[in-house]
Design an enzyme around this catalytic site. Structure first.
Site, PDB file in Angstrom:
ATOM      1  N   VAL A  10       0.835  -1.202   0.000  1.00 46.07           N
ATOM      2  CA  VAL A  10       0.000   0.000   0.000  1.00 46.07           C
ATOM      3  C   VAL A  10       0.867   1.249   0.000  1.00 46.07           C
ATOM      4  O   VAL A  10       0.615   2.210  -0.742  1.00 46.07           O
ATOM      5  CB  VAL A  10      -0.968  -0.009   1.197  1.00 46.07           C
ATOM      6  CG1 VAL A  10      -1.743   1.312   1.268  1.00 46.07           C
ATOM      7  CG2 VAL A  10      -1.949  -1.174   1.092  1.00 46.07           C
ATOM      8  N   CYS A  11       1.908   1.256   0.826  1.00 47.26           N
ATOM      9  CA  CYS A  11       2.817   2.405   0.867  1.00 47.26           C
ATOM     10  C   CYS A  11       3.467   2.646  -0.492  1.00 47.26           C
ATOM     11  O   CYS A  11       3.647   3.796  -0.914  1.00 47.26           O
ATOM     12  CB  CYS A  11       3.905   2.177   1.915  1.00 47.26           C
ATOM     13  SG  CYS A  11       3.308   2.006   3.597  1.00 47.26           S
ATOM     14  N   THR A  12       3.827   1.586  -1.153  1.00 45.55           N
ATOM     15  CA  THR A  12       4.459   1.710  -2.467  1.00 45.55           C
ATOM     16  C   THR A  12       3.533   2.419  -3.448  1.00 45.55           C
ATOM     17  O   THR A  12       3.958   3.307  -4.201  1.00 45.55           O
ATOM     18  CB  THR A  12       4.851   0.323  -2.999  1.00 45.55           C
ATOM     19  OG1 THR A  12       5.826  -0.247  -2.110  1.00 45.55           O
ATOM     20  CG2 THR A  12       5.448   0.399  -4.399  1.00 45.55           C
TER      21      THR A  12
END
Length: 213
Positions: free
Chosen positions: A45-47
């Site tokens: 998700v962060c990516t």
């Protein structure tokens, strides 16, 4: 520390980043800032979030906004993550990612919520104005990616309402009508501030086309 609230001064700090050592207030200068945290490097998700931020670089720039991310992983790990983001999201990360291994920033900004995780930061967002004042905060769980359209929408509202005596209604987007603040009642002032005219919906509610920024 106590939770930061709207109107508080954003805490200053010095921390390493993918673009060198950053003294936050000095780095921010006279720009708006979006400071946002990530639970860990290489999380999917962060990516996507960092890729989206890079893809929106033009949108942030035209609003005079500097994005800056923070993760509690060390700097050497960030380097590999940036390469992965660029490859998987087909973009180029062009903003700093703070390496907050000692949790200086996470603690200053109350980004670790023990009932969610004792080590990873939640997805915090701080929108900070050029005077270093916190104007908006969002907090998301680790499992939910942020809505960057909403972040841009809020910045548009803040910048518009700072320069005109208006407020933005529910679901407002840039270009929509706005609400004249109720404190303006004098007909002469209304005519001067809103020469294009306005619509009185109720005695206490006036709608006007969006003023020029």
């Amino acid at each position: 520390m106590a939770t930061l609230r709207l109107g508080d001064t954003a805490p200053d700090f010095t921390q390493d980043s993918t673009e060198g050592r950053i003294s936050f207030h000095q780095w921010a200068g006279d720009s708006w800032v979006v400071l946002f945290s990530h639970p860990a490097d290489f999380t999917p998700v962060c990516t996507t979030e960092l890729g989206k931020t890079a893809a929106l670089s033009g949108e942030f720039a035209k609003r005079h906004v500097k994005p800056i991310a923070v993760s509690v992983d060390p700097l050497d790990k960030h380097g590999g993550w940036v390469k992965d983001i660029n490859e998987t999201q087909n973009t180029t990360v062009n903003f700093p990612i703070l390496a907050d291994a000692d949790k200086t920033v996470a603690n200053l900004y109350d980004m670790i919520h023990p009932n969610a995780s004792t080590t990873a930061t939640v997805r915090s967002v701080f929108i900070i104005d050029p005077k270093k004042v916190i104007r908006t905060t969002f907090t998301y769980p680790a499992s939910t990616g942020r809505n960057f359209d909403e972040i841009l929408r809020v910045i548009d509202s803040l910048q518009l309402t700072d320069s005109h005596k208006v407020a933005t209604p529910a679901n407002w987007k840039d270009g929509d009508d706005v609400v004249i603040v109720p404190s303006i009642q004098d007909p002469a002032e209304l005519a001067e501030r809103f020469p294009k005219g306005f619509k009185a919906v109720r005695p206490y509610l006036r709608i006007t086309p969006q003023p020029n920024k």
